[in-house]
Each structure stands twice: as C-alpha cells, then as structure tokens.
Design an enzyme around this catalytic site. Structure first.
Site, mmCIF file in Angstrom:
data_model
loop_
_atom_site.group_PDB
_atom_site.id
_atom_site.type_symbol
_atom_site.label_atom_id
_atom_site.label_comp_id
_atom_site.label_asym_id
_atom_site.label_seq_id
_atom_site.Cartn_x
_atom_site.Cartn_y
_atom_site.Cartn_z
ATOM 1 N N GLU A 51 -3.209 -4.445 -3.713
ATOM 2 C CA GLU A 51 -4.290 -5.416 -3.627
ATOM 3 C C GLU A 51 -5.461 -4.983 -2.732
ATOM 4 O O GLU A 51 -5.713 -5.583 -1.680
ATOM 5 C CB GLU A 51 -3.749 -6.774 -3.144
ATOM 6 C CG GLU A 51 -2.622 -7.312 -4.015
ATOM 7 C CD GLU A 51 -2.243 -8.755 -3.678
ATOM 8 O OE1 GLU A 51 -2.635 -9.240 -2.612
ATOM 9 O OE2 GLU A 51 -1.564 -9.388 -4.509
ATOM 10 N N HIS A 53 0.981 -1.425 1.765
ATOM 11 C CA HIS A 53 0.957 -2.883 1.605
ATOM 12 C C HIS A 53 0.430 -3.465 2.929
ATOM 13 O O HIS A 53 1.090 -4.254 3.583
ATOM 14 C CB HIS A 53 2.349 -3.404 1.244
ATOM 15 C CG HIS A 53 2.346 -4.757 0.578
ATOM 16 N ND1 HIS A 53 2.920 -4.994 -0.656
ATOM 17 C CD2 HIS A 53 1.850 -5.952 0.975
ATOM 18 C CE1 HIS A 53 2.775 -6.272 -0.983
ATOM 19 N NE2 HIS A 53 2.134 -6.888 -0.006
HETATM 20 C C1 FCB Z 1 0.140 -11.276 -2.344
HETATM 21 C C2 FCB Z 1 0.737 -10.238 -1.429
HETATM 22 C C3 FCB Z 1 2.166 -10.465 -1.067
HETATM 23 C C4 FCB Z 1 2.471 -11.937 -0.864
HETATM 24 C C5 FCB Z 1 1.923 -12.773 -1.990
HETATM 25 C C6 FCB Z 1 2.217 -14.232 -1.862
HETATM 26 O O1 FCB Z 1 -1.229 -11.296 -2.177
HETATM 27 O O2 FCB Z 1 0.644 -8.964 -2.019
HETATM 28 O O3 FCB Z 1 2.456 -9.688 0.061
HETATM 29 O O4 FCB Z 1 2.039 -12.345 0.373
HETATM 30 O O5 FCB Z 1 0.555 -12.581 -2.120
#
Ligand code: FCB
Length: 447
Positions: free
Chosen positions: A172, A127
């Site tokens: 992501e 992450h």
């Molecule tokens: C996403 C992220 C998470 C958080 C949300 C609001 O992009 O994965 O860590 O910051 O947005």
C-alpha cells in the site's frame, strides 16, 4: 453458512490460492530483542495522541515468542498460503550495512515452519516499519532510501529466496505516502503534500528497481506489489460529482496503476499538483513499469466522491464495519473489472480483505456472523469478477488474528482468530470455523 453461499467453493478452480495475512509490526512484539533496530512505528507510537488507545507494538500478539504455535494455528485453518511481512529493522537494524543474524534466523524458522506444514510463504518486504535510522537520514522522501531498499530486497532474497512462493515489495504505497507524509496520521507523521508525492514516486521506483535486481540475481519466487484500491463512484449522478469521482479515481488508483502498467503518471493529476509534483529522473518511469508476476489488491470498501463533500457514510444506507467503513462487496467486482478494462493484468491476488467488528468473547466462542457474511459476499464478488474474465489467482483474509491496528491501536479487531491480549490466548471465531469448512470443501473437490 448462509444459503446463498452454499456452493461458493464450486466457483473457484483447484489451483486458486487461499490464505490469511498479517504484518510484522502488527503482530510480532519483541520490539527491542535480539538486536532488532527501532522502526518508525516504534517511534511514532511514542508521540502523544498518535495512537487512539496510547498503545504500541512492544508486545502486540507476542508472535515472535509464539511462532510454532501460531504456525500450527495457521495450518489448522487449512489455508494454502500465509502472507506475512519482514520487519526490516529486525534483519538490518540500521537499514544499511550489517545484517542481524538473530533477526534473519527468526524469518528462516518462520519460512521453514510454513514449508514443513505444507504452506506457501508470501513475503512482503515493506509493510510500513522502515528502520528509524533511515528516517533520520531523510526517509522515503530521500532518493537514497530507494537504493537502501533494493539492497535490503537483495539480501532477503539471498537468505530466503529459494523457499518463497512470492515476494511483495511494498504494501500500500498510497498509505505510506498520504497517511504517513501528507496527513500525518501514520508514521512518520509528516504533513507535506510535496513530501508525500516524492514518497509515492520513490516507493514505485524502488519497487521497479528491486524487481530488476531480484531477477538479475536469479529470482525464483513470483514478484509483485500490493496496492490498496477502492472502487470510486459519484455520490449523485450530477456532472460535478461524476467529475469529482473521475479525479479521485485518478488520484487514488491510477496514480499507482498507470506508472506500473503504462509507465506514466496521469496527466490531470500531474497538472493539479503544480510545484508538489515529484522530481522524476530520466529512466525512472521505465523502471517503475518493470513487468509484474502478479498484482496484489487490498480491498475494504468503496470511495464515494461528491463535489461539495456532502456525502456522509453514516446516512448512506449501507452497513458499516467497526472502522466506520461501508460494506460494499459489489465494489470489489467493479474495481477488478475496471482494472481488467484499463490494463493487461498479470494474475491478481486479493492480498487483504476483511472487516473489524465488535466480537465479544462469550463462553469461549465469538459469534461474528457479520464477519462471516462479509467474507462470503466478498469471496462471491471475486468469483463474479473471475467469471467475467479477470485473471484472479488467490484470496487472503485480513487478518489471521486480532492485532495492532495502527493508529486505532488494539480496539479494532480484524482477526478471524480472537486474541485475548491479557493472556495471549487465541480462539477461533465462528468466521474462522466457516473459512476452515469452506476451504475443506474447496480442497475436497481436488481429490
Ligand atoms: C490495510 C493494512 C493492514 C491492515 C488493514 C486493516 O490498510 O495494509 O495492515 O491494517 O488495512
């Protein structure tokens, strides 16, 4: 509870997985303790102007020192699962070679503490907090990082694999590639489209190779990846806007989902990239298309495309969250239906969904009716998709508690639990009380 959502729990099967989510850098703190190495986010927070409130993750929610009470807090909500991430530099400080026993011991306590409380551990390997030592050797633009990641994934499975419900490789990839390497808004702050496209390819490749390696090593957890996907629509019905929406959807969504499910990049985007297209070696695409046990989708808002870039969220008529993101639950149903139309999907989890709101703490309460409504309408949107055949398996709220919201610092609060950063006191917001009651109803049906 608003009237329309009184029977919401009836729309979900008994085995649907309900959870809350966090990530390591956003909550852990203990940034330089017990042998943890530096991450690219530790470094990036020191760049003047990078973080809105000039804050960092040194203390964050002090989660490392409050693990047991935070686990009690999670259990008190009545969720089935907790999605968290491992700080790679905490367990392997240089991103290669020696492991840090104290770092590993922390995640062992976390996982065992979840199991003891009857909660399913959903672990994310990446992450975003890459070891700075790997960044110094080229980071994600360098192909060698792919192999470092596979080694890290194998090491984590060796240590914890027998106790995990699920392992997510990356959270992501688009954000790491585009915000981290093209726009420079996130760590490591690079500004090169060419680098960003190579990063996206290496993230996908390392994902596929990690899945193969984990399976060869006898994986017991379910293996998948988490993508941030919006529902893309044209600002107007004009041919130009519709064409823009088609391209934006190919760039933001299909660039990731086509390789994963079809083993190829979308040709129109490849063509427009020209010299910025990634270097792809023989066999890479087949590795990327290694079958998934599940797909994780993070959904927050829609994407509106206009050929002349004239669309303005502030005048769209939709309510905005504190991030300035449009509240658009219908887009979640549409996104899921689009994915279901385009691919043969494995079970799908909403691995993040939620909103930032102002959230004043008054007399020990936070009356965040806007967040409760956000959650209710989006959970209903998931039920709508499910009733139209999308294989939905779970839903996790972003986030368990207020935390370090990347370049926005601590000012944006996503938690269903309020955090007072001066005292580290946690207070359940009204949305948490609603979620807890909703989950009680979901589980009452089972018995
Ligand atoms: C996403 C992220 C998470 C958080 C949300 C609001 O992009 O994965 O860590 O910051 O947005």
């Amino acid at each position: 509870m608003t009237h329309a959502h009184i029977d919401l729990h009836r729309r979900f099967p008994a085995d649907f997985v309900w959870g809350v989510a966090t990530s390591s850098f956003q909550i852990e703190g203990a940034a330089r303790e017990d042998g943890k190495g530096e991450s690219i986010w530790d470094r990036f927070c020191r760049v003047p102007g990078a973080i809105a409130d000039a804050s960092n993750g040194d203390i964050a929610c002090d989660h490392v020192h409050r693990l047991d009470s935070d686990l009690d807090l999670i259990a008190s909500l009545g969720v089935d699962a907790y999605r968290f991430s491992v700080s790679w530099p905490r367990v392997q400080p240089l991103g290669a070679g020696a492991w840090n026993p104290k770092g590993l011991a922390f995640y062992e306590r976390l996982v065992d503490g979840l199991l003891k409380r009857g909660l399913k551990p959903y672990l994310t390997l990446n992450h975003w907090d890459l070891p700075q030592a790997l960044q110094d050797q080229g980071g994600w633009p360098a192909r060698d990082t792919v192999h470092r990641f596979v080694d890290y994934a194998r090491g984590m499975q060796r240590h914890l694999g027998d106790r995990l419900a699920a392992i997510t490789t990356h959270n992501e990839p688009w954000v790491i590639a585009v915000l981290g390497h093209e726009k420079g808004e996130f760590a490591p702050g690079q500004k090169s489209r060419k680098a960003s496209m190579q990063v996206a390819h290496h993230l996908l490749l390392s994902h596929g190779l990690a899945l193969q390696a984990l399976r060869a090593d006898g994986a017991r957890a379910r293996l998948g990846i988490v993508l941030n996907l919006g529902h893309t629509e044209p600002a107007t019905d004009s041919a130009a806007d519709r064409e823009q929406a088609r391209l934006d959807d190919l760039r933001g969504r299909c660039w990731y989902t086509d390789p994963l499910f079809k083993g190829r990049y979308p040709q129109p985007v490849w063509d427009e990239l020209g010299a910025d297209a990634p270097a792809v070696q023989d066999g890479d695409m087949a590795h990327i298309a290694t079958p998934l046990d599940y797909l994780g989708v993070n959904y927050y808002s829609r994407v509106v495309s206009s050929a002349d870039h004239s669309f303005d969220k502030k005048t769209s008529g939709l309510a905005l969250t504190d991030m300035g993101w449009e509240i658009y639950p219908r887009g979640l149903t549409q996104l899921l239906l689009t994915l279901h139309r385009d691919y043969t999907l494995p079970p799908v989890f909403i691995t993040e969904n939620g909103g930032a709101f102002k959230d004043p703490l008054t007399d020990g309460r936070v009356h965040d009716a806007d967040r409760t409504a956000y959650l209710q309408t989006h959970i209903a949107a998931v039920a709508d998709a499910m009733s139209q055949g999308v294989p939905m398996a779970g839903y996790m709220v972003w986030s368990l508690m207020d935390n370090f919201e990347w370049s926005s610092g601590y000012a944006k609060r996503f938690g269903i639990v309020h955090v007072d950063y001066a005292t580290q006191q946690r207070t359940l917001k009204d949305s948490a009380l609603w979620y807890r009651e909703f989950l009680r109803q979901c589980h009452a049906r089972e018995s």
